[in-house]
Design a protein around this motif. Structure first.
Motif, PDB file in Angstrom:
ATOM      1  N   PHE A 100     -19.892  73.701 138.158  1.00  0.00           N
ATOM      2  CA  PHE A 100     -18.562  73.849 137.567  1.00  0.00           C
ATOM      3  C   PHE A 100     -18.073  75.260 137.846  1.00  0.00           C
ATOM      4  CE2 PHE A 100     -21.026  70.808 135.179  1.00  0.00           C
ATOM      5  CZ  PHE A 100     -20.194  69.712 135.165  1.00  0.00           C
ATOM      6  N   ALA A 101     -16.874  75.378 138.401  1.00  0.00           N
ATOM      7  CA  ALA A 101     -16.269  76.685 138.649  1.00  0.00           C
ATOM      8  C   ALA A 101     -15.001  76.769 137.818  1.00  0.00           C
ATOM      9  CB  ALA A 101     -15.939  76.856 140.122  1.00  0.00           C
ATOM     10  N   VAL A 102     -14.840  77.880 137.108  1.00  0.00           N
ATOM     11  CA  VAL A 102     -13.618  78.108 136.344  1.00  0.00           C
ATOM     12  C   VAL A 102     -12.784  79.094 137.157  1.00  0.00           C
ATOM     13  CG1 VAL A 102     -12.630  78.789 134.142  1.00  0.00           C
ATOM     14  CG2 VAL A 102     -14.902  77.749 134.195  1.00  0.00           C
ATOM     15  N   VAL A 103     -11.626  78.636 137.616  1.00  0.00           N
ATOM     16  CA  VAL A 103     -10.768  79.423 138.491  1.00  0.00           C
ATOM     17  C   VAL A 103      -9.537  79.851 137.705  1.00  0.00           C
ATOM     18  CG1 VAL A 103      -9.412  79.381 140.619  1.00  0.00           C
ATOM     19  CG2 VAL A 103     -11.587  78.142 140.500  1.00  0.00           C
ATOM     20  N   ARG A 104      -9.249  81.145 137.757  1.00  0.00           N
ATOM     21  CA  ARG A 104      -8.058  81.672 137.086  1.00  0.00           C
ATOM     22  C   ARG A 104      -7.335  82.586 138.070  1.00  0.00           C
ATOM     23  NH1 ARG A 104      -9.133  84.544 131.526  1.00  0.00           N
ATOM     24  NH2 ARG A 104      -9.603  86.344 132.805  1.00  0.00           N
ATOM     25  N   ASP A 105      -6.039  82.379 138.226  1.00  0.00           N
ATOM     26  CA  ASP A 105      -5.224  83.162 139.165  1.00  0.00           C
ATOM     27  C   ASP A 105      -5.816  83.148 140.576  1.00  0.00           C
ATOM     28  OD1 ASP A 105      -3.492  83.851 137.056  1.00  0.00           O
ATOM     29  OD2 ASP A 105      -4.779  85.518 136.472  1.00  0.00           O
ATOM     30  N   HIS A 134     -15.715  82.225 136.470  1.00  0.00           N
ATOM     31  CA  HIS A 134     -17.017  81.871 135.905  1.00  0.00           C
ATOM     32  C   HIS A 134     -17.522  80.636 136.634  1.00  0.00           C
ATOM     33  CE1 HIS A 134     -20.167  81.490 132.964  1.00  0.00           C
ATOM     34  NE2 HIS A 134     -19.690  80.382 132.426  1.00  0.00           N
ATOM     35  N   GLN A 135     -18.835  80.590 136.921  1.00  0.00           N
ATOM     36  CA  GLN A 135     -19.403  79.420 137.586  1.00  0.00           C
ATOM     37  C   GLN A 135     -20.751  79.113 136.956  1.00  0.00           C
ATOM     38  OE1 GLN A 135     -18.554  79.316 141.762  1.00  0.00           O
ATOM     39  NE2 GLN A 135     -20.373  78.117 142.247  1.00  0.00           N
ATOM     40  N   PHE A 136     -21.021  77.828 136.718  1.00  0.00           N
ATOM     41  CA  PHE A 136     -22.303  77.418 136.135  1.00  0.00           C
ATOM     42  C   PHE A 136     -22.658  76.039 136.674  1.00  0.00           C
ATOM     43  CE2 PHE A 136     -18.877  76.289 133.293  1.00  0.00           C
ATOM     44  CZ  PHE A 136     -19.191  75.044 132.779  1.00  0.00           C
ATOM     45  N   ALA A 137     -23.944  75.696 136.617  1.00  0.00           N
ATOM     46  CA  ALA A 137     -24.402  74.445 137.218  1.00  0.00           C
ATOM     47  C   ALA A 137     -25.290  73.673 136.255  1.00  0.00           C
ATOM     48  CB  ALA A 137     -25.166  74.736 138.506  1.00  0.00           C
ATOM     49  N   GLY A 138     -25.375  72.374 136.508  1.00  0.00           N
ATOM     50  CA  GLY A 138     -26.296  71.518 135.778  1.00  0.00           C
ATOM     51  C   GLY A 138     -25.663  70.768 134.628  1.00  0.00           C
ATOM     52  N   LYS A 162      -6.829  73.232 132.919  1.00  0.00           N
ATOM     53  CA  LYS A 162      -6.726  72.026 133.739  1.00  0.00           C
ATOM     54  C   LYS A 162      -8.129  71.670 134.249  1.00  0.00           C
ATOM     55  CE  LYS A 162      -4.130  70.797 137.928  1.00  0.00           C
ATOM     56  NZ  LYS A 162      -3.112  71.347 138.836  1.00  0.00           N
ATOM     57  N   PHE A 163      -8.435  70.390 134.309  1.00  0.00           N
ATOM     58  CA  PHE A 163      -9.733  69.930 134.796  1.00  0.00           C
ATOM     59  C   PHE A 163      -9.542  69.096 136.053  1.00  0.00           C
ATOM     60  CE2 PHE A 163     -10.524  71.073 130.501  1.00  0.00           C
ATOM     61  CZ  PHE A 163     -11.867  71.393 130.406  1.00  0.00           C
ATOM     62  N   VAL A 164     -10.319  69.406 137.102  1.00  0.00           N
ATOM     63  CA  VAL A 164     -10.272  68.637 138.345  1.00  0.00           C
ATOM     64  C   VAL A 164     -11.693  68.320 138.803  1.00  0.00           C
ATOM     65  CG1 VAL A 164      -8.068  69.667 139.062  1.00  0.00           C
ATOM     66  CG2 VAL A 164     -10.207  70.638 139.911  1.00  0.00           C
ATOM     67  N   LYS A 165     -11.819  67.250 139.587  1.00  0.00           N
ATOM     68  CA  LYS A 165     -13.105  66.848 140.151  1.00  0.00           C
ATOM     69  C   LYS A 165     -12.985  66.882 141.670  1.00  0.00           C
ATOM     70  CE  LYS A 165     -15.044  63.176 137.943  1.00  0.00           C
ATOM     71  NZ  LYS A 165     -15.965  63.685 136.938  1.00  0.00           N
ATOM     72  N   VAL A 197     -10.868  74.173 135.632  1.00  0.00           N
ATOM     73  CA  VAL A 197     -12.304  73.895 135.721  1.00  0.00           C
ATOM     74  C   VAL A 197     -12.481  72.895 136.850  1.00  0.00           C
ATOM     75  CG1 VAL A 197     -14.328  72.925 134.571  1.00  0.00           C
ATOM     76  CG2 VAL A 197     -12.677  74.291 133.267  1.00  0.00           C
ATOM     77  N   VAL A 198     -13.243  73.292 137.879  1.00  0.00           N
ATOM     78  CA  VAL A 198     -13.518  72.415 139.010  1.00  0.00           C
ATOM     79  C   VAL A 198     -14.914  71.836 138.835  1.00  0.00           C
ATOM     80  CG1 VAL A 198     -13.661  72.214 141.513  1.00  0.00           C
ATOM     81  CG2 VAL A 198     -12.124  73.924 140.498  1.00  0.00           C
TER      82      VAL A 198
END
Length: 108
Positions: free
Chosen positions: A78-83, A88-92, A54-57, A24-25
């Protein structure tokens, strides 16, 4: 308590795109009120789900190239990155339960 790891344009590929876990970015900036509001929520969810994701900023002011490549137009995003791909990406800003359920979409 697990906290989100700070990443930069330089470390993004190794920490996020090549991660074996989903990541999760949190795209944020120091001056962003909703970003500061989300920071403790991100850290709480990171400590609850840290063994599976894993969570990163990423500070968008200091690292504009990565933010641009993800099409970030508002923060927090927030972007959820896999492989290596955005799953998935969402904001706010949102309540913890809502944020956690968005993250869990990638785990199910």
């Amino acid at each position: 308590m697990s906290e989100a790891l700070a990443v930069t344009d330089a470390t993004f590929e190794s920490e996020v795109l090549k991660s074996e876990l989903p990541v999760v970015v949190d795209f944020w900036a120091e001056w962003c009120g909703p970003c500061r509001q989300m920071a403790p929520i991100v850290d709480e969810v990171a400590s609850e789900l840290g063994d599976r994701v894993k969570f990163v900023k990423l500070d968008v002011d200091a690292n504009p190239a990565t933010a641009r490549s993800f099409g970030v137009r508002s923060i927090p995003t927030f972007a959820v990155v896999r492989d290596g791909e955005v799953f998935h990406q969402f904001a706010g800003a949102r309540p913890k339960a809502s944020f956690k359920s968005e993250v869990e979409k990638v785990l199910n």
